[in-house]
Enzyme design. Structure first.
Site, short mmCIF file in Angstrom:
data_model
loop_
_atom_site.label_atom_id
_atom_site.label_comp_id
_atom_site.label_asym_id
_atom_site.label_seq_id
_atom_site.Cartn_x
_atom_site.Cartn_y
_atom_site.Cartn_z
N ASP A 30 9.31 -22.55 -82.86
CA ASP A 30 8.32 -22.98 -81.85
C ASP A 30 7.13 -23.59 -82.56
OD1 ASP A 30 6.91 -23.39 -79.56
OD2 ASP A 30 6.46 -21.29 -79.18
N HIS A 87 6.39 -16.60 -80.71
CA HIS A 87 4.97 -16.24 -80.88
C HIS A 87 4.77 -14.96 -81.69
CE1 HIS A 87 3.82 -18.70 -76.99
NE2 HIS A 87 4.47 -19.41 -77.89
N ASP A 142 11.62 -27.86 -76.96
CA ASP A 142 10.64 -26.79 -77.21
C ASP A 142 11.20 -25.46 -76.74
OD1 ASP A 142 8.37 -25.41 -77.90
OD2 ASP A 142 7.25 -25.98 -76.11
N HIS A 195 6.32 -30.17 -80.22
CA HIS A 195 4.89 -30.03 -80.56
C HIS A 195 4.77 -29.52 -81.99
CE1 HIS A 195 4.59 -25.60 -79.93
NE2 HIS A 195 5.41 -25.79 -78.91
N GLU A 233 -0.10 -27.87 -78.24
CA GLU A 233 0.57 -27.44 -76.99
C GLU A 233 0.16 -26.02 -76.69
OE1 GLU A 233 3.60 -25.35 -74.59
OE2 GLU A 233 3.11 -24.95 -76.65
N GLU A 234 0.17 -25.17 -77.71
CA GLU A 234 0.06 -23.72 -77.48
C GLU A 234 -1.24 -23.30 -76.81
OE1 GLU A 234 2.49 -21.96 -77.58
OE2 GLU A 234 3.86 -22.52 -79.18
ZN LIG Z 1 6.49 -24.27 -77.98
#
Ligand SMILES: [Zn+2]
Length: 460
Positions: A288, A422, A350, A276, A322-323
């Site tokens: 990510d 994140h 991912d 993503h 995606e997130e």
């Molecule tokens: Zn991800």
């Protein structure tokens, strides 16, 4: 090892590396050994993938859904894919959620004044102007909250839950705020979903239950959560002021990035591979999931460069948002509904582009057997493990797997992934060029072999 055995081992290694078909190869591994070795050599000869990843994350920064940086990164990728000579390069339109964090803070007011290290959770509502000031109730699980629910009314509930495994621990981030609202809390804090911490808060999406009030929700660092817990255990009154300026704006147009190497015999049948392209609004989203996106893209570029054109089409897809809602994954499924029967397999990376160990596979037993044979071609880079899993191994291919498409996720040595996930720390420097290159090789070989199999992959 003694000298005699060392020489023997070297001899075996030499024979192995000079012969196109190894003695132990048979069937699928024998057919594809030469192609696999050339893909692995091409992927690992330099740091091209890492350099491309650096150009992407340094050039555009993080790429939150709804942001200009996401769309600018997509424009750049589309132009580079055309320069690479990939075919049918396009952005497929998807409407995406546009949530912005705004100004935010958490301040410890009692038993002493201090700044807490926090990040609002994606999708959270704002606090009233001036924030919410309330006593804190620290709980260590949903069950603990249930036991203490009489104390929760009017408080800020903090879930101080140690990391065990991502899917298990992240339930508190997803479902904690509504569980707290159900027992009368005015706001919710969660201990960051992190396997290690240097007081870095980890964001992530929260989802509200529509039957209860939406209360402001944020993650605090592991260290802060543990400190507040100790204060409560000592009988001290803990009071926090949480201030959040988050806003849910109108959805905006974004795109899934799509590019192909058209198959030489069955162009309508497709193997999808991707990651993503969006990220959270912190760090660079390097692992990510810019890393997975670039690995899939480079895998297809190398096939093209080497003149390895499989029977079926290989299609790189870089899903958007995606997130904050998997809207790219669902959008891709909807846009290709009529063709899903011709999707032979969907692959995603991912989980960070650290040293690859193999794959997780969701599909029939007979398909898994073929995937296992293909993975034996990855012995030289250590990516031979194939684990069969009941559900989609990754989020963006989930909507395809639900429709019966066999799904496969790259698996890596991920012991450091949830240190950075994140956070502001998800930046390029955490990644290793050689490991990124091996991820490219693993995706390239698996996608190439499955796209070239004479009979495809049997479905359940
Ligand atoms: Zn991800």
């Amino acid at each position: 090892m003694n000298h005699r055995r060392l020489l023997l081992a070297l001899g075996v290694a030499l024979v192995g590396s000079t012969s196109p078909v190894r003695a132990q190869d048979s069937g699928l591994a024998g057919t594809y050994r030469a192609a696999a070795d050339s893909l692995i050599r091409a992927a690992t000869r330099d740091s091209a993938a890492y350099q491309r990843l650096a150009r992407l994350v340094d050039g555009f920064g993080h790429r939150q859904a709804g942001s200009r940086s996401l769309e600018a990164a997509i424009d750049w990728i589309l132009s580079q894919m055309k320069k690479d000579g990939l075919q049918n390069v396009r952005g497929e339109p998807v409407q995406v959620t546009h949530w912005v964090r705004g100004m935010e803070s958490a301040v410890l007011v009692k038993p002493r004044l201090d700044t807490l290290h926090m990040l609002g959770l994606g999708g959270s509502v704002a606090t009233p102007k001036g924030g919410v000031t309330a006593p804190v109730l620290v709980v260590s699980s949903f069950e603990d909250l249930e036991r203490r629910k009489a104390e929760a009314r009017g408080k800020i509930v903090l879930f101080d839950v140690p990391f065990t495994e991502y899917e298990e621990t992240r339930r508190y981030r997803s479902d904690g705020p509504s569980a707290a609202a159900r027992v009368g809390a005015v706001a919710c804090l969660v201990r960051s979903v992190a396997s290690f911490s240097i007081r870095t808060p980890h964001t992530g999406r929260t989802t509200y239950d529509s039957t209860v009030a939406r209360i402001p929700a944020a993650a605090v660092s592991v260290e802060d959560a543990m400190m507040l817990h100790r204060m409560q255990d000592r009988g001290e009154q803990v009071v926090v002021t949480l201030t959040m300026g988050a806003r849910q704006l109108a959805p905006v147009p974004s795109r899934n990035v799509v590019a192909e190497l058209v198959g030489r015999e069955k162009p309508d049948e497709v193997v999808v591979l991707g990651g993503h392209i969006d990220s959270w609004d912190v760090g660079q989203g390097a692992m990510d999931d810019a890393g997975g996106s670039v690995a899939a893209w480079e895998a297809v570029r190398l096939m093209k460069e080497l003149g390895l054109r499989p029977r079926r089409t290989v299609r790189v897809v870089l899903w958007t948002n995606e997130e904050n809602g998997v809207e790219g994954g669902r959008g891709y499924r909807d846009a290709h509904k009529a063709d899903l029967g011709r999707h032979v397999m969907a692959m995603e990376s991912d989980g960070g582009v650290f040293a690859p160990t193999g794959f997780a596979f969701a599909g029939s037993d007979s398909a898994a057997a073929l995937v296992r044979q293909a993975a034996t071609l990855l012995g030289s880079i250590g990516a031979t493990k194939v684990e069969k899993v009941p559900d989609s191994p990754d989020a963006d291919i989930g909507p395809l797997v639900e429709e019966g498409v066999p799904g496969i996720g790259l698996r890596v040595e991920d012991s450091r992934y949830f240190w950075y996930h994140h956070t502001e720390g998800d930046t390029l420097d955490k990644l290793d060029p050689g490991e990124v290159a091996r991820c490219v090789a693993a995706m390239a070989v698996m996608a190439y072999v499955i796209a070239d199999l004479p009979s495809g992959l049997p479905r359940s």
